[in-house]
Every structure is written in structure tokens, then in C-alpha cells.
Design a protein around this motif. Structure first.
Motif, PDB file in Angstrom:
ATOM      1  N   THR A 178      23.640   4.233  28.134  1.00 22.16           N
ATOM      2  CA  THR A 178      22.491   4.784  29.091  1.00 22.16           C
ATOM      3  C   THR A 178      21.475   3.961  29.045  1.00 22.16           C
ATOM      4  N   THR A 179      21.219   3.261  28.046  1.00 26.47           N
ATOM      5  CA  THR A 179      19.777   2.342  28.212  1.00 26.47           C
ATOM      6  C   THR A 179      20.296   1.031  29.139  1.00 26.47           C
ATOM      7  N   PHE A 180      21.531   0.478  28.982  1.00 27.15           N
ATOM      8  CA  PHE A 180      21.989  -0.697  29.987  1.00 27.15           C
ATOM      9  C   PHE A 180      21.739  -0.108  31.344  1.00 27.15           C
ATOM     10  N   VAL A 181      22.405   0.918  31.689  1.00 28.95           N
ATOM     11  CA  VAL A 181      22.423   1.393  33.162  1.00 28.95           C
ATOM     12  C   VAL A 181      20.861   1.635  33.678  1.00 28.95           C
ATOM     13  N   ASN A 182      20.140   2.245  32.949  1.00 29.67           N
ATOM     14  CA  ASN A 182      18.558   2.482  33.356  1.00 29.67           C
ATOM     15  C   ASN A 182      18.051   1.103  33.765  1.00 29.67           C
ATOM     16  N   LEU A 183      18.095   0.010  32.630  1.00 24.09           N
ATOM     17  CA  LEU A 183      17.699  -1.307  32.699  1.00 24.09           C
ATOM     18  C   LEU A 183      18.431  -2.123  33.869  1.00 24.09           C
ATOM     19  N   TYR A 184      19.676  -1.876  34.114  1.00 19.26           N
ATOM     20  CA  TYR A 184      20.147  -2.650  35.172  1.00 19.26           C
ATOM     21  C   TYR A 184      19.679  -2.172  36.424  1.00 19.26           C
ATOM     22  N   LEU A 185      19.717  -0.868  36.879  1.00 14.43           N
ATOM     23  CA  LEU A 185      19.058  -0.250  37.738  1.00 14.43           C
ATOM     24  C   LEU A 185      17.741  -0.720  38.196  1.00 14.43           C
ATOM     25  N   ASP A 186      16.978  -1.022  36.992  1.00 14.69           N
ATOM     26  CA  ASP A 186      15.498  -1.765  37.157  1.00 14.69           C
ATOM     27  C   ASP A 186      15.497  -3.179  37.681  1.00 14.69           C
ATOM     28  N   GLN A 187      16.759  -3.915  37.121  1.00 14.13           N
ATOM     29  CA  GLN A 187      16.621  -5.181  37.603  1.00 14.13           C
ATOM     30  C   GLN A 187      17.251  -5.429  39.015  1.00 14.13           C
ATOM     31  N   GLN A 188      17.967  -4.344  39.371  1.00 13.45           N
ATOM     32  CA  GLN A 188      18.466  -4.315  40.721  1.00 13.45           C
ATOM     33  C   GLN A 188      17.361  -4.243  41.773  1.00 13.45           C
ATOM     34  N   ARG A 189      16.375  -3.244  40.999  1.00 11.47           N
ATOM     35  CA  ARG A 189      15.269  -3.134  42.058  1.00 11.47           C
ATOM     36  C   ARG A 189      14.233  -3.966  42.176  1.00 11.47           C
ATOM     37  N   LEU A 190      14.199  -4.918  41.077  1.00  4.65           N
ATOM     38  CA  LEU A 190      13.513  -6.029  41.250  1.00  4.65           C
ATOM     39  C   LEU A 190      13.910  -7.014  41.982  1.00  4.65           C
ATOM     40  N   LEU A 191      15.140  -7.192  42.072  1.00  6.29           N
ATOM     41  CA  LEU A 191      15.918  -8.029  43.101  1.00  6.29           C
ATOM     42  C   LEU A 191      15.900  -7.612  44.382  1.00  6.29           C
ATOM     43  N   GLY A 192      15.238  -6.484  44.791  1.00 10.79           N
ATOM     44  CA  GLY A 192      15.507  -5.806  45.970  1.00 10.79           C
ATOM     45  C   GLY A 192      16.480  -5.260  46.562  1.00 10.79           C
ATOM     46  N   ASP A 193      17.333  -4.578  45.658  1.00  8.97           N
ATOM     47  CA  ASP A 193      18.663  -3.985  45.860  1.00  8.97           C
ATOM     48  C   ASP A 193      18.216  -2.479  45.437  1.00  8.97           C
ATOM     49  N   ASP A 194      18.302  -1.514  46.182  1.00 10.77           N
ATOM     50  CA  ASP A 194      17.909  -0.324  45.671  1.00 10.77           C
ATOM     51  C   ASP A 194      19.154   0.650  46.142  1.00 10.77           C
ATOM     52  N   GLN A 195      20.172   0.122  46.509  1.00  7.39           N
ATOM     53  CA  GLN A 195      21.513   0.841  46.696  1.00  7.39           C
ATOM     54  C   GLN A 195      22.418   1.084  45.476  1.00  7.39           C
ATOM     55  N   VAL A 196      22.440   0.078  44.593  1.00  7.77           N
ATOM     56  CA  VAL A 196      22.973   0.717  43.333  1.00  7.77           C
ATOM     57  C   VAL A 196      22.582   1.777  42.618  1.00  7.77           C
ATOM     58  N   THR A 197      23.505   2.710  42.341  1.00  7.53           N
ATOM     59  CA  THR A 197      23.302   4.123  41.492  1.00  7.53           C
ATOM     60  C   THR A 197      24.077   3.714  40.119  1.00  7.53           C
ATOM     61  N   ALA A 198      23.760   4.736  39.278  1.00  2.76           N
ATOM     62  CA  ALA A 198      24.597   4.823  37.915  1.00  2.76           C
ATOM     63  C   ALA A 198      25.738   5.062  38.405  1.00  2.76           C
ATOM     64  N   ASP A 199      25.680   6.154  39.429  1.00  3.76           N
ATOM     65  CA  ASP A 199      27.506   6.445  39.953  1.00  3.76           C
ATOM     66  C   ASP A 199      28.195   5.578  40.082  1.00  3.76           C
ATOM     67  N   SER A 200      27.594   4.441  41.179  1.00  2.00           N
ATOM     68  CA  SER A 200      28.302   3.510  41.663  1.00  2.00           C
ATOM     69  C   SER A 200      28.640   2.163  40.554  1.00  2.00           C
ATOM     70  N   MET A 201      27.865   2.420  39.747  1.00  2.00           N
ATOM     71  CA  MET A 201      28.043   1.417  38.557  1.00  2.00           C
ATOM     72  C   MET A 201      29.431   1.764  37.669  1.00  2.00           C
ATOM     73  N   ALA A 202      29.447   3.068  37.680  1.00  2.00           N
ATOM     74  CA  ALA A 202      30.689   3.591  36.880  1.00  2.00           C
ATOM     75  C   ALA A 202      30.876   2.718  35.443  1.00  2.00           C
ATOM     76  N   PRO A 203      29.935   2.733  34.706  1.00  2.00           N
ATOM     77  CA  PRO A 203      29.691   2.105  33.470  1.00  2.00           C
ATOM     78  C   PRO A 203      30.794   2.708  32.140  1.00  2.00           C
ATOM     79  N   SER A 204      31.059   1.777  31.270  1.00  2.00           N
ATOM     80  CA  SER A 204      31.738   2.327  29.997  1.00  2.00           C
ATOM     81  C   SER A 204      31.294   1.195  28.863  1.00  2.00           C
ATOM     82  N   THR A 205      31.359   1.700  27.778  1.00  2.00           N
ATOM     83  CA  THR A 205      30.885   0.876  26.718  1.00  2.00           C
ATOM     84  C   THR A 205      31.839   1.145  25.587  1.00  2.00           C
TER      85      THR A 205
END
Length: 149
Positions: free
Chosen positions: A39-66
Motif C-alpha cells: 500500500t505504501t509503495f503504491v501511494n509513493l510510486y503514484l506520487d513519484q509519477q506525478r512529480l515526473l509529470g505522468d498522472d496516467q498511472v493508477t494503482a490498478d494499472s500498476m497491478a502490484p504484489s509483494t
């Protein structure tokens, strides 16, 4: 005065209760660590992508697993320690599957600190979409989990 002779079951229950009182309950468990890190990684990765100018990435599109363990499975995956390793897989902004090995220090207060592989998540700082040098949210990060969940 007559003394009652304790049964084996009574002795066993008292021993377990005593152990839980002395050592505390197993608050740090593999599922709690894995869920919290994901959960924490997904939220921070989405923050990173927004910083980089990409707001198209979503938690669903990441399909994360740990998947987390200790000493490559040689130690039971419970309890605090500096020897937790979490393998996180996710789809990046291009849809390419990524896998990163994160070293995780789990503390007895149900919080943890993770550091990720710079080759995959970037170094300590990154250049944002405006050209500013900013802290990379997924290079090293902290989180906590509910020990009673």
C-alpha cells in the motif's frame, strides 16, 4: 485445606498465557508487513509519477504484489528485525512489469523502513517535470501497520 491437582490442559493454557504476557503477541506478521509495504509503495510510486509529470498511472494499472520473508525463508516471517526482504512487482508507466528487491527493517512498534533498488526506482533525488531536483519518494520510505488488523 485440600489442594486441587491441575490438569495437563490447565497447565498448558497457563503456559501459553504466560508466554504471551512475557513476550507479547505476534504483532509483526508476514501478511501485515506485505500489505503495508504494498500500500505504501503504491501511494509513493503514484506520487513519484506525478512529480515526473505522468498522472496516467493508477494503482490498478500498476497491478502490484509483494512477497516478504526473512533470511530468504530461513527464519520464520514474524517479528521485528533488520533482515526482512520484500520483492515488489508492478507495472511501470509504460506498462512494463518491474520487480524490485526492497530491504526492510521492521520495528517492534509496527512500523518499518524500506530502501529500494536505485536501478529500478531511481536514486535518492530525481528531477521533476519542472526541472527541480526533488526527493524521490520510492528510493527509501517508511510505513506502519495496524498490529491488531
Amino acid at each position: 485445606m485440600k489442594f486441587l491437582k491441575p490438569t495437563l490442559a490447565t497447565v498448558g493454557v497457563l503456559a501459553v498465557a504466560g508466554a504471551l504476557t512475557a513476550f507479547g503477541s505476534p504483532d509483526v506478521t508476514q501478511p501485515r508487513v506485505q500489505d503495508s509495504v504494498t500500500t505504501t509503495f503504491v501511494n509513493l510510486y503514484l506520487d513519484q509519477q506525478r512529480l515526473l509529470g505522468d498522472d496516467q498511472v493508477t494503482a490498478d494499472s500498476m497491478a502490484p504484489s509483494t512477497t516478504c520473508d526473512r533470511h530468504n525463508g530461513a527464519v520464520a516471517p514474524v517479528g521485528p528485525g533488520t533482515d526482512w526482504i520484500c520483492m515488489i512487482t508492478w507495472n511501470d508507466a509504460t506498462g512494463t512489469s518491474q520487480e524490485g528487491k526492497f530491504e526492510v527493517q521492521v520495528h517492534s512498534n509496527s512500523c518499518w523502513t524500506a530502501s529500494g533498488p536505485a536501478k529500478i526506482v531511481g536514486s535518492f533525488t530525481i528531477t521533476d517535470a519542472q526541472g527541480n531536483e526533488v526527493t524521490n519518494p520510492v528510493n527509501a520510505f517508511d510505513g506502519c501497520f495496524d498490529p491488531s488488523s
